[in-house]
Design a protein around this motif. Structure first.
Motif, PDB file in Angstrom:
ATOM      1  N   LEU A 195      54.716  91.027  33.558  1.00 37.27           N
ATOM      2  CA  LEU A 195      54.461  90.313  32.311  1.00 37.27           C
ATOM      3  C   LEU A 195      55.119  91.008  31.129  1.00 37.27           C
ATOM      4  CD1 LEU A 195      50.698  89.369  32.841  1.00 37.27           C
ATOM      5  CD2 LEU A 195      52.711  87.905  33.135  1.00 37.27           C
ATOM      6  N   ASN A 196      55.065  92.330  31.108  1.00 39.39           N
ATOM      7  CA  ASN A 196      55.698  93.080  30.011  1.00 39.39           C
ATOM      8  C   ASN A 196      57.206  92.826  29.966  1.00 39.39           C
ATOM      9  OD1 ASN A 196      53.289  94.158  29.132  1.00 39.39           O
ATOM     10  ND2 ASN A 196      53.549  96.107  30.186  1.00 39.39           N
ATOM     11  N   SER A 197      57.834  92.822  31.134  1.00 35.18           N
ATOM     12  CA  SER A 197      59.273  92.589  31.170  1.00 35.18           C
ATOM     13  C   SER A 197      59.621  91.173  30.732  1.00 35.18           C
ATOM     14  CB  SER A 197      59.818  92.854  32.578  1.00 35.18           C
ATOM     15  OG  SER A 197      59.277  91.935  33.517  1.00 35.18           O
ATOM     16  N   MET A 198      58.766  90.194  31.063  1.00 30.19           N
ATOM     17  CA  MET A 198      59.012  88.813  30.647  1.00 30.19           C
ATOM     18  C   MET A 198      58.866  88.651  29.143  1.00 30.19           C
ATOM     19  SD  MET A 198      57.109  86.683  33.705  1.00 30.19           S
ATOM     20  CE  MET A 198      57.606  85.076  33.075  1.00 30.19           C
ATOM     21  N   LEU A 199      57.970  89.424  28.534  1.00 30.03           N
ATOM     22  CA  LEU A 199      57.728  89.302  27.099  1.00 30.03           C
ATOM     23  C   LEU A 199      58.908  89.798  26.264  1.00 30.03           C
ATOM     24  CD1 LEU A 199      53.982  90.425  26.912  1.00 30.03           C
ATOM     25  CD2 LEU A 199      54.874  88.132  26.465  1.00 30.03           C
ATOM     26  N   VAL A 200      59.673  90.748  26.791  1.00 27.69           N
ATOM     27  CA  VAL A 200      60.753  91.344  25.999  1.00 27.69           C
ATOM     28  C   VAL A 200      62.138  91.030  26.533  1.00 27.69           C
ATOM     29  CG1 VAL A 200      59.263  93.230  25.246  1.00 27.69           C
ATOM     30  CG2 VAL A 200      60.675  93.527  27.292  1.00 27.69           C
ATOM     31  N   VAL A 201      62.224  90.286  27.646  1.00 26.21           N
ATOM     32  CA  VAL A 201      63.532  90.011  28.229  1.00 26.21           C
ATOM     33  C   VAL A 201      64.371  89.194  27.251  1.00 26.21           C
ATOM     34  CG1 VAL A 201      62.774  87.874  29.375  1.00 26.21           C
ATOM     35  CG2 VAL A 201      64.714  89.160  30.279  1.00 26.21           C
ATOM     36  N   GLY A 202      65.621  89.603  27.105  1.00 31.05           N
ATOM     37  CA  GLY A 202      66.534  88.914  26.205  1.00 31.05           C
ATOM     38  C   GLY A 202      66.430  89.355  24.758  1.00 31.05           C
ATOM     39  N   ILE A 203      65.353  90.062  24.405  1.00 33.88           N
ATOM     40  CA  ILE A 203      65.180  90.535  23.032  1.00 33.88           C
ATOM     41  C   ILE A 203      65.358  92.049  22.973  1.00 33.88           C
ATOM     42  CG2 ILE A 203      63.596  90.708  21.081  1.00 33.88           C
ATOM     43  CD1 ILE A 203      62.250  88.175  22.041  1.00 33.88           C
ATOM     44  N   VAL A 204      64.580  92.741  23.817  1.00 29.54           N
ATOM     45  CA  VAL A 204      64.681  94.195  23.880  1.00 29.54           C
ATOM     46  C   VAL A 204      65.597  94.626  25.014  1.00 29.54           C
ATOM     47  CG1 VAL A 204      63.377  96.327  24.218  1.00 29.54           C
ATOM     48  CG2 VAL A 204      62.385  94.453  22.875  1.00 29.54           C
ATOM     49  N   SER A 205      65.526  93.917  26.137  1.00 28.55           N
ATOM     50  CA  SER A 205      66.286  94.330  27.307  1.00 28.55           C
ATOM     51  C   SER A 205      67.076  93.175  27.894  1.00 28.55           C
ATOM     52  CB  SER A 205      65.335  94.880  28.380  1.00 28.55           C
ATOM     53  OG  SER A 205      64.495  93.845  28.872  1.00 28.55           O
ATOM     54  N   LEU A 206      68.209  93.514  28.514  1.00 27.86           N
ATOM     55  CA  LEU A 206      68.968  92.586  29.324  1.00 27.86           C
ATOM     56  C   LEU A 206      68.833  93.041  30.770  1.00 27.86           C
ATOM     57  CD1 LEU A 206      72.256  92.051  27.282  1.00 27.86           C
ATOM     58  CD2 LEU A 206      70.298  90.520  27.464  1.00 27.86           C
ATOM     59  N   PRO A 207      68.212  92.232  31.632  1.00 25.39           N
ATOM     60  CA  PRO A 207      67.961  92.655  33.011  1.00 25.39           C
ATOM     61  C   PRO A 207      69.240  92.987  33.756  1.00 25.39           C
ATOM     62  CG  PRO A 207      66.708  90.683  32.454  1.00 25.39           C
ATOM     63  CD  PRO A 207      67.683  90.911  31.338  1.00 25.39           C
ATOM     64  N   GLY A 208      69.080  93.810  34.802  1.00 24.18           N
ATOM     65  CA  GLY A 208      70.227  94.276  35.556  1.00 24.18           C
ATOM     66  C   GLY A 208      71.049  93.162  36.171  1.00 24.18           C
ATOM     67  N   MET A 209      70.388  92.154  36.709  1.00 27.07           N
ATOM     68  CA  MET A 209      71.118  91.061  37.346  1.00 27.07           C
ATOM     69  C   MET A 209      71.997  90.335  36.339  1.00 27.07           C
ATOM     70  SD  MET A 209      69.610  87.701  39.286  1.00 27.07           S
ATOM     71  CE  MET A 209      70.711  86.383  39.821  1.00 27.07           C
ATOM     72  N   MET A 210      71.434  90.040  35.188  1.00 24.89           N
ATOM     73  CA  MET A 210      72.178  89.326  34.146  1.00 24.89           C
ATOM     74  C   MET A 210      73.317  90.193  33.613  1.00 24.89           C
ATOM     75  SD  MET A 210      70.635  87.775  30.606  1.00 24.89           S
ATOM     76  CE  MET A 210      71.708  87.382  29.225  1.00 24.89           C
ATOM     77  N   THR A 211      73.038  91.457  33.373  1.00 24.22           N
ATOM     78  CA  THR A 211      74.062  92.372  32.880  1.00 24.22           C
ATOM     79  C   THR A 211      75.209  92.502  33.863  1.00 24.22           C
ATOM     80  OG1 THR A 211      72.381  93.632  31.666  1.00 24.22           O
ATOM     81  CG2 THR A 211      74.489  94.718  32.070  1.00 24.22           C
ATOM     82  N   GLY A 212      74.862  92.630  35.145  1.00 24.63           N
ATOM     83  CA  GLY A 212      75.894  92.753  36.178  1.00 24.63           C
ATOM     84  C   GLY A 212      76.777  91.523  36.251  1.00 24.63           C
ATOM     85  N   GLN A 213      76.180  90.340  36.167  1.00 20.80           N
ATOM     86  CA  GLN A 213      76.970  89.113  36.217  1.00 20.80           C
ATOM     87  C   GLN A 213      77.917  89.012  35.030  1.00 20.80           C
ATOM     88  OE1 GLN A 213      73.781  86.099  36.701  1.00 20.80           O
ATOM     89  NE2 GLN A 213      74.850  85.497  38.552  1.00 20.80           N
ATOM     90  N   ILE A 214      77.400  89.324  33.832  1.00 19.84           N
ATOM     91  CA  ILE A 214      78.228  89.232  32.631  1.00 19.84           C
ATOM     92  C   ILE A 214      79.382  90.227  32.700  1.00 19.84           C
ATOM     93  CG2 ILE A 214      78.262  89.584  30.137  1.00 19.84           C
ATOM     94  CD1 ILE A 214      75.401  88.505  30.046  1.00 19.84           C
ATOM     95  N   MET A 215      79.084  91.461  33.126  1.00 24.55           N
ATOM     96  CA  MET A 215      80.134  92.475  33.233  1.00 24.55           C
ATOM     97  C   MET A 215      81.161  92.117  34.295  1.00 24.55           C
ATOM     98  SD  MET A 215      77.902  95.989  32.807  1.00 24.55           S
ATOM     99  CE  MET A 215      79.343  97.028  33.058  1.00 24.55           C
ATOM    100  N   ALA A 216      80.722  91.348  35.306  1.00 27.65           N
ATOM    101  CA  ALA A 216      81.647  90.928  36.358  1.00 27.65           C
ATOM    102  C   ALA A 216      82.469  89.712  35.962  1.00 27.65           C
ATOM    103  CB  ALA A 216      80.874  90.629  37.639  1.00 27.65           C
TER     104      ALA A 216
END
Length: 264
Positions: A195-216
Motif C-alpha cells: 500500500l505504501n508503494s502504491m501511494l507514492v508510485v509515480g510521485i516519489v518513486s519510479l518502480p524498477g519495471m517501469m524504469t527498466g522499460q523506459i531506459m530500454a
C-alpha cells in the motif's frame, strides 16, 4: 556504453563492473560506523551477480525454445524458492509452516498470474516465457514479503496473547472471535509495504519495471500502463496471500475442541 539509433543504451561488462564497484561506498559506511554488515554486504553483492547472471543464461535458453514444460519447471522452482524464503523469515516456525506458506504463496500468485496472462494481456500461447516468467517473478517477490510479515506477526501474537485468547474462549467466545483482531492486524501489517508503494508510485518513486522499460527505449505511456497493471496484480496477490496465510495459521493454532494450541 554504446548508444543505438533508437536511443537505447546497451550495457557492457565494463559498465556492470563500474556499477558493482559502487558497493565499496556501502562497505566503507559499514566499516566506519561499525555496522557489522561487511560480510553480509559482500555476500549479497556476489550472490546478486551470480544469481542474476545465471538466470539470464537460463531465460535466454528458455526464450529461444519456448517449450511449455520447461516454462512450468521454471515457474515451479520459482514458487518453491519463494515459499521457502517466506517461511525462513518467520522467527517462530512450526511443523507444517512450509506447507502453509507454499499454499498461500502458490495459490495467490498462480491465480493472479493466470488472470493477467489469459484475461488482461491475452498472451498466446499462454506459456510465452517473455511474459509469464517476469510477471510471476514480480508477484512472487512481493507476495512472499507480505506473507512473511503477516505470518511472523500473527504467530508472535498468538504466543504473546495466549492468556487473553484463552480467557475469551472461556467466556464463550468462538476461536475466530478471540483472534479476529490479531488476524486483522497481521494482514494489515503484511499489506503495508504494498500500500505504501502504491501511494507514492509515480510521485516519489519510479518502480524498477517501469524504469527498466523506459531506459530500454520503450514508449513511456506503454511503460506506465504495464506498471499500473503490475501494481494492481501485486496488490491483489498480496491481499490473497496474506489472508490465506492468516487463515492457515489460525487453523493450526486451534484443535477440533476449539482449544488454543501452540504448535512447535
Amino acid at each position: 556504453m554504446n548508444e543505438t539509433n533508437e536511443l537505447q543504451i546497451l550495457l557492457t561488462y565494463t559498465d556492470v563492473a563500474l556499477a558493482s564497484s559502487l558497493i565499496i561506498v556501502v562497505l566503507l559506511v559499514s566499516w566506519r560506523l561499525r555496522l557489522g554488515l561487511t560480510k553480509t554486504l559482500l555476500m549479497a553483492a556476489v550472490r546478486t551477480i551470480i544469481q542474476l547472471s545465471f538466470i539470464g543464461l537460463i531465460l535466454a535458453w528458455i526464450f529461444a525454445r519456448e517449450h511449455w514444460y520447461e516454462v512450468l519447471v521454471i515457474l515451479t522452482i520459482m514458487t518453491l524458492i519463494a515459499a521457502g524464503a517466506a517461511k525462513n523469515r518467520v522467527k517462530r516456525a512450526y511443523k507444517g509452516l512450509l506447507t502453509d506458506t507454499f499454499i498461500a504463496v502458490s495459490t495467490s500468485a498462480i491465480l493472479v498470474t493466470i488472470v493477467a496472462i489469459l484475461l488482461i494481456l491475452q498472451v498466446k500461447p499462454w506459456y510465452t516465457p517473455q511474459f509469464i516468467i517476469p510477471i510471476l517473478g514480480l508477484i512472487l517477490g512481493n507476495s512472499l514479503t507480505a506473507i512473511s510479515l503477516t505470518s511472523n506477526q500473527l504467530i508472535n501474537t498468538f504466543h504473546e496473547q495466549q492468556a487473553r485468547i484463552e480467557m475469551m474462549l472461556s467466556l464463550s467466545a468462538t476461536p475466530y472471535e478471540a483472534v479476529h483482531e490479531p488476524i486483522r492486524a497481521a494482514i494489515i501489517n503484511g499489506m503495508t509495504p504494498t500500500l505504501n508503494s502504491m501511494l507514492v508510485v509515480g510521485i516519489v518513486s519510479l518502480p524498477g519495471m517501469m524504469t527498466g522499460q523506459i531506459m530500454a527505449g520503450a514508449d513511456p505511456t506503454q511503460a506506465v500502463r504495464y506498471q499500473i497493471v503490475t501494481m494492481f496484480l501485486i496488490c491483489v496477490s498480496s491481499t490473497l496471500g496474506c489472508t490465506l496465510s492468516a487463515l492457515l495459521i489460525y487453523r493450526r493454532f486451534f484443535n477440533r475442541q476449539q482449544q488454543l494450541i501452540l504448535p512447535s
